[in-house]
Design a protein around this motif. Sequence first.
Motif, mmCIF file in Angstrom:
data_model
loop_
_atom_site.group_PDB
_atom_site.id
_atom_site.type_symbol
_atom_site.label_atom_id
_atom_site.label_comp_id
_atom_site.label_asym_id
_atom_site.label_seq_id
_atom_site.Cartn_x
_atom_site.Cartn_y
_atom_site.Cartn_z
ATOM 1 N N GLU A 73 0.826 -1.209 0.000
ATOM 2 C CA GLU A 73 0.000 0.000 0.000
ATOM 3 C C GLU A 73 0.858 1.257 0.000
ATOM 4 O O GLU A 73 0.523 2.246 -0.656
ATOM 5 C CB GLU A 73 -0.953 0.000 1.196
ATOM 6 C CG GLU A 73 -2.105 -0.974 1.051
ATOM 7 C CD GLU A 73 -2.958 -0.706 -0.179
ATOM 8 O OE1 GLU A 73 -3.279 0.479 -0.457
ATOM 9 O OE2 GLU A 73 -3.290 -1.678 -0.877
ATOM 10 N N HIS A 128 0.824 4.137 -2.845
ATOM 11 C CA HIS A 128 0.610 5.539 -2.459
ATOM 12 C C HIS A 128 1.705 6.429 -3.055
ATOM 13 O O HIS A 128 1.419 7.505 -3.585
ATOM 14 C CB HIS A 128 0.581 5.649 -0.935
ATOM 15 C CG HIS A 128 0.292 7.018 -0.433
ATOM 16 N ND1 HIS A 128 -0.950 7.616 -0.571
ATOM 17 C CD2 HIS A 128 1.075 7.928 0.184
ATOM 18 C CE1 HIS A 128 -0.906 8.827 -0.054
ATOM 19 N NE2 HIS A 128 0.318 9.040 0.418
ATOM 20 N N GLU A 180 1.252 9.425 -5.857
ATOM 21 C CA GLU A 180 1.674 10.797 -5.571
ATOM 22 C C GLU A 180 2.679 11.326 -6.596
ATOM 23 O O GLU A 180 2.777 12.533 -6.793
ATOM 24 C CB GLU A 180 2.301 10.884 -4.180
ATOM 25 C CG GLU A 180 1.307 10.879 -3.062
ATOM 26 C CD GLU A 180 1.982 11.077 -1.706
ATOM 27 O OE1 GLU A 180 3.224 10.952 -1.624
ATOM 28 O OE2 GLU A 180 1.258 11.355 -0.758
#
Length: 121
Positions: free
Chosen positions: A88, A92, A96
Amino acid sequence: MKRPLTTSFSAPPPAQAASPEPATSTATTASTTAASWRDVAPFAAALIATLEGIETGPKAGPAMRAHRSAMRRQGAAAAALGGSEALEAVLHQVAEADAARAAQRLALIREAWTGLPGAGA
């Protein structure tokens, strides 16, 4: 006349640094076992480089199979490091890095990571 080899690659790797201090409580133990941002940053960087190759190259054939294989290896390494939390964290960081392409990139990664332990849907 051939020039002699001037670089020797037979040197042993540098010694591993000892851990600074052992964890004393369960709270610090839990935080040290979870993958940190720095731990997963190399996996995210490798995935971003692979995704950039996919975006500029052919979308089918041997090149795409190689890209999927590379993404799967990075996912397996991240899962071995920190399980689903590490996966995860990698997702992420990839999202980003480029918000405009995040949905497409995450779809490609999730497709490549199908069946990995810790990789949820």
